[in-house]
Design an enzyme around this catalytic site. Structure first.
Site, PDB file in Angstrom:
ATOM      1  N   CYS A  93     -16.766  -0.289   0.468  1.00 32.26           N
ATOM      2  CA  CYS A  93     -16.220   0.016  -0.778  1.00 32.26           C
ATOM      3  C   CYS A  93     -15.576   1.472  -0.837  1.00 32.26           C
ATOM      4  O   CYS A  93     -15.919   2.369  -0.639  1.00 32.26           O
ATOM      5  CB  CYS A  93     -17.374  -0.143  -1.640  1.00 32.26           C
ATOM      6  N   CYS A  96     -17.596   3.619  -3.671  1.00 33.27           N
ATOM      7  CA  CYS A  96     -19.010   4.350  -3.285  1.00 33.27           C
ATOM      8  C   CYS A  96     -19.230   4.611  -2.038  1.00 33.27           C
ATOM      9  O   CYS A  96     -20.071   4.983  -1.418  1.00 33.27           O
ATOM     10  CB  CYS A  96     -20.225   3.522  -3.963  1.00 33.27           C
ATOM     11  N   CYS A 116     -15.135 -10.216   6.812  1.00 33.96           N
ATOM     12  CA  CYS A 116     -16.583 -10.919   7.223  1.00 33.96           C
ATOM     13  C   CYS A 116     -17.721  -9.832   6.378  1.00 33.96           C
ATOM     14  O   CYS A 116     -17.808  -8.664   7.017  1.00 33.96           O
ATOM     15  CB  CYS A 116     -16.800 -11.049   8.575  1.00 33.96           C
TER      16      CYS A 116
END
Ligand SMILES: [Zn+2]
Length: 130
Positions: A93, A96, A116
């Site tokens: 991400c 974060c 995936c």
């Protein structure tokens, strides 16, 4: 970046989410209910809630993990992962830093990529009815 400490993450995430997002874990294939999620909507980071993928980029890869051919622009970042003697591209991400999964160059058109993802690292938000 989300500045939470590992202790804070451990308190706010489930043990499975913490293992994947913060410890680079991998869920067992076929265990995520998101494999069967067919509604339109948005897949968000289970750690910080940032929107990562839209449902119209999801495809059935047959791997047992939720798979997408492209992320929302700027939502994820990648690093090279040489764990387990393999060179893979890790996806996390962008907000974060939580570990989401890997991207492989064997996906469908138009990108040829297969993101995936660990379903436990994602939360699905169905599109609101108009
Ligand atoms: Zn996040």
């Amino acid at each position: 970046m989300d500045e939470r400490s590992e202790d804070e993450w451990e308190k706010t995430l489930t043990p499975d989410q913490f293992h994947v997002l913060r410890k680079h874990g991998t869920e067992r294939p076929g265990t995520s209910p998101l494999n069967y999620e067919k509604r339109s909507g948005t897949f968000k980071c289970a750690g910080c809630g940032a929107p990562l993928f839209t449902a119209d980029t999801k495809f059935e890869s047959g791997t047992g993990w939720p798979s997408f051919f492209t992320p929302i622009e700027g939502a994820v970042a990648t690093t090279t992962d040489r764990a387990l003697g393999m060179t893979r591209t890790e996806v996390h991400c962008a907000k974060c830093g939580g570990h989401l999964g890997h991207v492989f160059p064997d996906g469908p058109r138009p990108t040829g990529l297969r993101y995936c993802m660990n379903g436990v690292a994602l939360e699905f938000e169905p599109k609101q009815a108009p």
